[in-house]
Enzyme design. Structure first.
Site, PDB file in Angstrom:
ATOM      1  N   GLU A 205       0.812  -1.216   0.000  1.00 31.45           N
ATOM      2  CA  GLU A 205       0.000   0.000   0.000  1.00 31.45           C
ATOM      3  C   GLU A 205       0.846   1.267   0.000  1.00 31.45           C
ATOM      4  O   GLU A 205       0.332   2.366   0.181  1.00 31.45           O
ATOM      5  CB  GLU A 205      -0.954  -0.017   1.194  1.00 31.45           C
ATOM      6  CG  GLU A 205      -1.939  -1.176   1.115  1.00 31.45           C
ATOM      7  CD  GLU A 205      -2.911  -1.220   2.272  1.00 31.45           C
ATOM      8  OE1 GLU A 205      -2.820  -0.351   3.167  1.00 31.45           O
ATOM      9  OE2 GLU A 205      -3.761  -2.120   2.290  1.00 31.45           O
ATOM     10  N   LYS A 337     -15.777  -1.575   2.132  1.00 27.92           N
ATOM     11  CA  LYS A 337     -15.020  -2.122   1.008  1.00 27.92           C
ATOM     12  C   LYS A 337     -16.011  -2.759   0.037  1.00 27.92           C
ATOM     13  O   LYS A 337     -16.679  -3.736   0.379  1.00 27.92           O
ATOM     14  CB  LYS A 337     -14.013  -3.166   1.487  1.00 27.92           C
ATOM     15  CG  LYS A 337     -12.894  -2.607   2.357  1.00 27.92           C
ATOM     16  CD  LYS A 337     -12.013  -3.730   2.887  1.00 27.92           C
ATOM     17  CE  LYS A 337     -10.824  -3.197   3.666  1.00 27.92           C
ATOM     18  NZ  LYS A 337     -10.038  -4.298   4.298  1.00 27.92           N
TER      19      LYS A 337
END
Length: 432
Positions: A205, A337
């Site tokens: 990330e 999500k």
């Protein structure tokens, strides 16, 4: 003219070089839009199923040709001729066609790609930006970013048990300024780590993954980077973590290998509370394991009145599971999500339920991302106020930040940045 003329799926690669699904939807008018589906590394056990081929001779078993085939056959046949403006009807058709509780027959990755692409092409047909299509005329809140700058846990090969250490530039007055502040702190942290002899390569990330003595040292490095970048920790920049506690929950105990400690739920709750006393920590994600609802109750009772407690693995963007959590008083926030639930409609339903219960929402990426910026529009569309989309490098992360810059510019004087409101509400995680 807004009717669906074709639905086409293809296999592409995500930011980790793993296959994922991309779907392209074309209308009778000739308008076309596409969407790509992300994939997680640390996943909740009750997430909707991401369908993989399992053929070890191809992409190490991670191919998605089965999911793509479902898009190009059953799903395409079911949606041809449907009105793209009927998002709820489209998503319900997908759900009924799959016929399982966890989308295991068609695959959540197949279904979500179609759902997102339909929303995007419908917005284009109406001449609306995606965030306005999703949220209406009142979509105007730019989210405070949670910027992941030190990685541990399942996201990095180091000795940190906590998965993500994040900064939140809540003292900025605009999203643009918050992005600049975060970037300056990120580069300052890189320089400090390099000076001290740490490797400054980045994880999935975009955060750094140094081997440190303990979690306090990670906090100390971040505080130092904030200060040396010219900002005040606790007034201009707050902190957040994703503990991802399910990853180190074994046989009813929390085994922190990096710290050399083993905690029960009460002890882990106190360990987290101590961090909030020492640092301007306003948000803790997955502070307890997804199956440890008693532990979640302890943590919420201890910190829930002044710290944001975000449920990710425990809720998996599922409205029925969230309803259980609300009834039990578990957490006070939910991570959103799209691929945990598998359709845009169900995602919006979950967000609405959270808001009605006064739970905050944090729109989130996955560790395996693509250049698709759908979640940036979603965050503004639902006025979420917070977004978690990685660090300040890697183009699959930047695509979301850059889209938010464009949206803020387009909104002009109507744009509202959520950072200062968040800082005021949570009092930066301090205790009276």
């Amino acid at each position: 003219m807004s009717s669906i003329a074709s639905v086409f799926g293809r296999e592409i690669l995500d930011s980790r070089g793993n296959p994922t699904v991309e779907v392209e939807v074309t209308l009778e008018s000739g308008l076309r839009a596409r969407a790509a589906v992300p994939s997680g590394a640390s996943t909740g056990s009750r997430e909707a199923l991401e369908m993989r081929d399992g053929d070890k001779a191809r992409y190490c078993g991670k191919g998605v040709t089965k999911a793509v085939d479902h898009v190009n056959s059953e799903i395409a046949d079911a949606l041809l001729g449907m009105d793209s403006l009927r998002q709820v009807q489209i998503d319900n058709t997908l759900i009924d066609l799959d016929g399982t509780d966890n989308k295991s027959r068609l695959g959540a990755n197949a279904m979500l790609g179609v759902s997102m692409a339909c929303a995007r092409v419908a917005a284009s047909f109406l001449g609306l930006p995606l965030y306005k299509y999703l949220g209406g005329i009142n979509a105007k809140v730019l989210p405070a970013p949670m910027m992941n700058i030190i990685n541990g846990g399942a996201h990095a090969p180091n000795n940190l048990d906590i998965q993500e250490f994040m900064i939140m530039p809540v003292g900025a007055m605009t999203f643009r300024d918050s992005l600049r502040m975060g970037t300056e702190i990120f580069h300052m942290l890189q320089a400090i780590l390099k000076k001290d002899g740490h490797v400054t390569s980045v994880g999935d990330e975009g955060g750094f993954a140094p081997n440190l003595k303990n979690h306090d040292e990670a906090f100390a490095y971040i505080i130092k980077a904030i200060e040396e970048a010219g900002y005040n920790p606790g007034t201009e920049v707050a902190l957040a973590i994703d503990a991802a506690s399910s990853e180190f929950y074994k046989d009813g105990k929390y085994v922190l290998a990096g710290e050399g400690k083993t905690f029960n739920s009460a002890e882990l709750s106190e360990w987290m509370a101590e961090f909030t006393r020492k640092y301007p920590l306003i948000s803790i994600e997955d502070g307890m394991a997804e199956s440890d609802w008693d532990g979640w109750g302890m943590l919420t009772a201890s910190l829930g009145d002044h710290v944001q407690l975000v449920g990710d693995d425990v809720f998996v963007t599922n409205p029925s599971i969230l309803a259980e959590g609300i009834a039990e008083g578990v957490a006070n926030s939910i991570l959103i999500k799209l691929n945990q639930i598998g359709t845009v409609t169900e995602t919006l339903d979950t967000i609405e339920m959270a808001k009605e219960a006064a739970y905050t929402t944090v729109i989130s990426h996955r560790s395996g991302e693509t250049e698709d910026s759908f979640i940036a529009d979603l965050a503004v569309g639902v006025n979420s106020g917070q977004i978690k989309t990685g660090s300040l490098c890697r183009s699959e992360r930047m695509s979301k930040y850059n889209q938010l810059l464009r949206i803020e510019e387009e909104l002009g004087d109507d744009a509202e940045f959520f950072g200062p409101m968040l800082a005021e509400y949570y009092s930066l995680g301090t205790e009276e």
